[in-house]
Write a protein that holds these residues in place. Structure first.
Motif, PDB file in Angstrom:
ATOM      1  N   VAL B  61       0.790  -1.335  -0.033  1.00 32.02           N
ATOM      2  CA  VAL B  61      -0.120   0.135   0.122  1.00 32.02           C
ATOM      3  C   VAL B  61       0.784   1.222  -0.156  1.00 32.02           C
ATOM      4  CG1 VAL B  61      -1.573   1.376   1.323  1.00 32.02           C
ATOM      5  CG2 VAL B  61      -2.005  -0.973   0.896  1.00 32.02           C
ATOM      6  N   PRO B  62       1.900   1.313   0.804  1.00 32.71           N
ATOM      7  CA  PRO B  62       2.770   2.635   0.811  1.00 32.71           C
ATOM      8  C   PRO B  62       3.438   2.897  -0.485  1.00 32.71           C
ATOM      9  CG  PRO B  62       3.148   1.570   2.803  1.00 32.71           C
ATOM     10  CD  PRO B  62       2.305   0.349   1.869  1.00 32.71           C
ATOM     11  N   ALA B  63       3.916   1.679  -1.232  1.00 26.65           N
ATOM     12  CA  ALA B  63       4.391   1.846  -2.658  1.00 26.65           C
ATOM     13  C   ALA B  63       3.346   2.351  -3.664  1.00 26.65           C
ATOM     14  CB  ALA B  63       5.009   0.433  -2.939  1.00 26.65           C
ATOM     15  N   ALA B  64       2.134   1.956  -3.466  1.00 29.93           N
ATOM     16  CA  ALA B  64       1.200   2.283  -4.435  1.00 29.93           C
ATOM     17  C   ALA B  64       0.829   3.833  -4.192  1.00 29.93           C
ATOM     18  CB  ALA B  64      -0.118   1.358  -4.363  1.00 29.93           C
ATOM     19  N   VAL B  65       0.554   4.216  -2.940  1.00 33.46           N
ATOM     20  CA  VAL B  65       0.321   5.606  -2.683  1.00 33.46           C
ATOM     21  C   VAL B  65       1.145   6.527  -3.102  1.00 33.46           C
ATOM     22  CG1 VAL B  65      -0.247   7.102  -0.744  1.00 33.46           C
ATOM     23  CG2 VAL B  65      -1.129   4.877  -0.804  1.00 33.46           C
ATOM     24  N   VAL B  66       2.344   6.153  -2.819  1.00 30.34           N
ATOM     25  CA  VAL B  66       3.644   7.358  -3.041  1.00 30.34           C
ATOM     26  C   VAL B  66       3.767   7.251  -4.553  1.00 30.34           C
ATOM     27  CG1 VAL B  66       6.024   7.796  -2.608  1.00 30.34           C
ATOM     28  CG2 VAL B  66       4.450   7.011  -0.972  1.00 30.34           C
ATOM     29  N   ALA B  67       3.636   6.113  -5.244  1.00 28.47           N
ATOM     30  CA  ALA B  67       3.732   6.104  -6.773  1.00 28.47           C
ATOM     31  C   ALA B  67       2.768   6.789  -7.271  1.00 28.47           C
ATOM     32  CB  ALA B  67       3.589   4.639  -7.234  1.00 28.47           C
ATOM     33  N   LEU B  68       1.536   6.816  -6.999  1.00 31.93           N
ATOM     34  CA  LEU B  68       0.750   7.852  -7.424  1.00 31.93           C
ATOM     35  C   LEU B  68       0.824   9.291  -7.278  1.00 31.93           C
ATOM     36  CD1 LEU B  68      -2.761   6.195  -6.738  1.00 31.93           C
ATOM     37  CD2 LEU B  68      -2.185   7.049  -9.075  1.00 31.93           C
ATOM     38  N   ALA B  69       1.386   9.689  -5.920  1.00 32.18           N
ATOM     39  CA  ALA B  69       1.640  10.816  -5.636  1.00 32.18           C
ATOM     40  C   ALA B  69       2.743  11.352  -6.217  1.00 32.18           C
ATOM     41  CB  ALA B  69       1.940  11.074  -3.992  1.00 32.18           C
ATOM     42  N   GLY B  70       3.679  10.289  -6.615  1.00 39.60           N
ATOM     43  CA  GLY B  70       4.933  10.884  -7.535  1.00 39.60           C
ATOM     44  C   GLY B  70       4.544  11.351  -8.766  1.00 39.60           C
ATOM     45  N   TYR B  71       3.596  11.010  -9.408  1.00 42.91           N
ATOM     46  CA  TYR B  71       3.245  11.443 -10.662  1.00 42.91           C
ATOM     47  C   TYR B  71       2.854  12.810 -10.768  1.00 42.91           C
ATOM     48  CZ  TYR B  71       2.202  11.467 -15.603  1.00 42.91           C
ATOM     49  OH  TYR B  71       1.989  11.456 -16.941  1.00 42.91           O
ATOM     50  N   TYR B  72       1.910  13.022  -9.504  1.00 44.66           N
ATOM     51  CA  TYR B  72       1.651  14.770  -9.448  1.00 44.66           C
ATOM     52  C   TYR B  72       2.926  15.462  -8.918  1.00 44.66           C
ATOM     53  CZ  TYR B  72      -2.948  13.452 -10.175  1.00 44.66           C
ATOM     54  OH  TYR B  72      -4.144  12.681 -10.967  1.00 44.66           O
ATOM     55  N   THR B 104       5.914   2.031  -8.710  1.00 39.62           N
ATOM     56  CA  THR B 104       4.803   1.194  -9.305  1.00 39.62           C
ATOM     57  C   THR B 104       5.113   0.025  -9.421  1.00 39.62           C
ATOM     58  OG1 THR B 104       4.586   3.479 -10.542  1.00 39.62           O
ATOM     59  CG2 THR B 104       3.150   1.646 -11.092  1.00 39.62           C
ATOM     60  N   PHE B 105       6.333  -0.427  -9.801  1.00 37.48           N
ATOM     61  CA  PHE B 105       6.722  -1.912 -10.165  1.00 37.48           C
ATOM     62  C   PHE B 105       6.628  -2.449  -8.925  1.00 37.48           C
ATOM     63  CE2 PHE B 105       9.994  -5.080 -10.913  1.00 37.48           C
ATOM     64  CZ  PHE B 105       9.539  -5.850 -11.796  1.00 37.48           C
ATOM     65  N   ILE B 106       7.185  -1.997  -7.685  1.00 41.28           N
ATOM     66  CA  ILE B 106       7.114  -2.723  -6.402  1.00 41.28           C
ATOM     67  C   ILE B 106       5.646  -3.073  -6.289  1.00 41.28           C
ATOM     68  CG2 ILE B 106       7.383  -2.365  -3.896  1.00 41.28           C
ATOM     69  CD1 ILE B 106       9.902  -0.843  -4.902  1.00 41.28           C
ATOM     70  N   ALA B 107       4.561  -1.988  -6.141  1.00 44.35           N
ATOM     71  CA  ALA B 107       3.111  -1.937  -5.975  1.00 44.35           C
ATOM     72  C   ALA B 107       2.720  -3.324  -6.713  1.00 44.35           C
ATOM     73  CB  ALA B 107       2.489  -0.926  -6.145  1.00 44.35           C
ATOM     74  N   LEU B 108       3.132  -3.417  -8.056  1.00 41.65           N
ATOM     75  CA  LEU B 108       2.765  -4.462  -8.834  1.00 41.65           C
ATOM     76  C   LEU B 108       3.091  -5.821  -8.574  1.00 41.65           C
ATOM     77  CD1 LEU B 108       2.716  -2.539 -12.541  1.00 41.65           C
ATOM     78  CD2 LEU B 108       0.742  -3.547 -11.205  1.00 41.65           C
ATOM     79  N   VAL B 109       4.362  -5.740  -8.206  1.00 43.34           N
ATOM     80  CA  VAL B 109       4.949  -7.197  -7.702  1.00 43.34           C
ATOM     81  C   VAL B 109       4.377  -7.612  -6.443  1.00 43.34           C
ATOM     82  CG1 VAL B 109       7.157  -8.382  -7.363  1.00 43.34           C
ATOM     83  CG2 VAL B 109       7.047  -7.037  -9.197  1.00 43.34           C
ATOM     84  N   ALA B 211       6.856   6.962   6.242  1.00 42.20           N
ATOM     85  CA  ALA B 211       8.170   6.574   5.850  1.00 42.20           C
ATOM     86  C   ALA B 211       8.587   6.572   4.354  1.00 42.20           C
ATOM     87  CB  ALA B 211       8.511   5.270   6.630  1.00 42.20           C
ATOM     88  N   PHE B 212       7.516   6.129   3.422  1.00 45.54           N
ATOM     89  CA  PHE B 212       7.678   5.812   2.148  1.00 45.54           C
ATOM     90  C   PHE B 212       7.751   7.242   1.202  1.00 45.54           C
ATOM     91  CE2 PHE B 212       7.735   1.878  -0.433  1.00 45.54           C
ATOM     92  CZ  PHE B 212       7.843   0.901   0.822  1.00 45.54           C
ATOM     93  N   TYR B 213       7.005   7.951   1.761  1.00 45.87           N
ATOM     94  CA  TYR B 213       7.024   9.636   1.472  1.00 45.87           C
ATOM     95  C   TYR B 213       8.319   9.985   1.692  1.00 45.87           C
ATOM     96  CZ  TYR B 213       2.286  10.694  -0.233  1.00 45.87           C
ATOM     97  OH  TYR B 213       1.173  10.553  -0.669  1.00 45.87           O
TER      98      TYR B 213
END
Lengths: 225, 246
Positions: B61-72, B104-109, B211-213
């Motif tokens: 979940v942290p990886a997915a959340v930060v991956a989305l925020a990263g695009y913004y 994003t890759f981490i979230a998918l894997v 922590a991921f942020y």
């Protein structure tokens, strides 16, 4: 010169250039035909099965045909310097970009929509779905041309833009694929198609408003680089 | 306020300030990631339905959340670069793309690994999974476009335009994938996260997201510093920096 005359002039110029080299017009159509032939060979010729896959096949082939022709949108203008003249012109670049896209749409999207009934019959699609297929193709391919134009504008200065443009643009094509496909499936199933066409139309409005802006920015970057 | 904003445009200043931020942020992030992982993996109760396999949530979940925020983050950097022609915004855009792609890759894997015991399959064409896959393609597109340009200044601007076009498109893509998924509703698979999450599991999760942020910020600053050094390698301030460190 007012904006409308300028717009019509650019469209006319692009169409003339294409008519002088008819093979350029025929290429997307031939591509369309050949890729469609691949599907019965790959998936098996059972008519019922083909009819199920036909809406998806159509949209995927239109996506690919659009992608292949998008790469050449600004290429020759970039090579012979007429793109720089458009940049220097007093008319907004937004308008020239939109005109180039209109010509591209007439030569690919509209042509593919016009020939699509023939292919629909070959793939055993229900004849009642053909008007919807044509309408969705007309709307959807305009969105595809506009998005493809953004990719073309960003990569026109690069020597190897061809493969890159598909990586940039295909993810952006997906909403059109989903709703265009949805419209044809709904029509085959006898469900109302108006919502799908309305959403495609809304996408087209948004794309007309914003995509030429991105194209203008991209063309300036490509010419400066 | 504005002087701070203007100073951001100066490479030596940015290099110095990012160095002093990293000096305390980087150790703090490593400690927080370690502490959060230990908290989540050892000190939370097992899920009554999924047992211990749910614990991958503290990475997924942290990886997915930060991956989305990263695009913004990337798109905002792109907008700043186009509007104020700030070179450092280009650097930030370029620096955030690979981090976002990696997350994003981490979230998918991790999602696939989690899916195997929970759903019995590695991959499902679920709306959320498909959207994340498309996000990965958008990130890869930005990286590919940047690498294709020889002129790195033009590359930054082109990526900024692409990032902004992507930003307009992301909500449309997400909505249409949701729509597509509701058309192709598969039979038995259901996301188990519908029941509200217990506080004993929520707090370590929120801690890990923070922590991921912080990790994203650290990677962004490190990447930006590397990019700055390579872009400005012929300038005086780099020469002085090298002379000082000798």
């Amino acid at each position: 010169m007012n904006a409308t005359t300028f717009f019509m002039l650019i469209v006319r110029r692009q169409l003339l250039l294409a008519v002088r080299r008819p093979i350029e017009i025929a290429n997307p159509l031939l591509f369309f035909l050949m890729v469609i032939v691949l599907f019965p060979l790959g998936l098996g010729p059972a008519p019922a099965q083909l009819a199920t896959f036909a809406p998806g096949i159509f949209w995927i082939v239109v996506l690919l045909a659009n992608l292949l022709t998008a790469d050449t949108l600004f290429r020759s203008d970039f090579d012979d310097g007429s793109l720089e003249q458009l940049l220097l012109s007093r008319q907004p670049l937004y308008l020239s970009a939109l005109a180039a896209i209109t010509a591209h749409w007439l030569l690919t999207g509209v042509l593919l929509a016009l020939v699509s009934p023939v292919f629909a019959l070959m793939l055993n699609l229900a004849p009642s779905a053909i008007p919807t297929l044509m309408g969705a193709l007309l709307l959807g391919s305009a969105v595809l041309s506009l998005l493809g134009g953004v990719g073309a504008a960003l990569t026109v200065g690069l020597k190897r833009g061809g493969m890159l443009i598909s990586l940039l643009i295909l993810p952006l094509y997906l909403p059109v694929l989903i709703f265009g496909h949805g419209a044809v499936v709904a029509s085959v199933g006898g469900l109302p198609v108006a919502p799908y066409l309305a959403i495609l139309g809304a996408m087209l409005c948004l794309a007309i408003a914003l995509a030429p802006l991105a194209m203008a920015l991209g063309l300036r970057i490509s010419v400066d680089a | 306020m504005w002087s701070f904003f203007h100073k951001l445009g100066s490479p030596p200043w940015l290099y110095r300030i990012s160095g002093s931020i990293l000096r305390w942020l980087l150790p703090l992030t490593i400690v927080a990631l370690f502490a959060g992982a230990v908290w989540g993996l050892l000190f939370t109760p097992p899920d009554f339905r999924q047992g211990n396999s749910y614990r991958i949530i503290y990475i997924h979940v942290p990886a997915a959340v930060v991956a989305l925020a990263g695009y913004y983050v990337m798109a905002i950097a792109g907008a700043i670069s186009l509007i104020w022609k700030m070179k450092m915004a280009d650097v930030a855009l370029r620096a955030s793309a690979p981090i976002g792609a990696a997350l994003t890759f981490i979230a998918l894997v991790t999602g696939a690994i989690w899916g195997k015991p929970t759903w019995g399959t590695w991959w499902v064409w679920d709306a959320r999974i498909t959207s994340m896959l498309i996000l990965l393609f958008l990130y890869l597109g930005i990286i590919a476009l940047y690498e294709a340009y020889d002129n790195k200044e033009a590359a930054g601007k082109a990526c900024a335009v692409l990032a902004l076009v992507g930003t307009v498109n992301i909500p449309i893509i997400y909505k249409s994938v949701d729509w597509w998924y509701s058309l192709h509703q598969p039979a038995s698979i259901k996301f188990t996260g519908e029941s509200t999450i217990d506080p004993s599991m929520l707090y370590p999760l929120l801690f890990m997201i923070t922590a991921f942020y912080a990790l994203f910020t650290c990677c962004l600053l490190l990447n930006m510093r590397a990019e700055l050094l390579s872009r400005e390698r012929r300038t005086g301030w780099i020469a002085r920096l090298v002379a000082e460190s000798r």
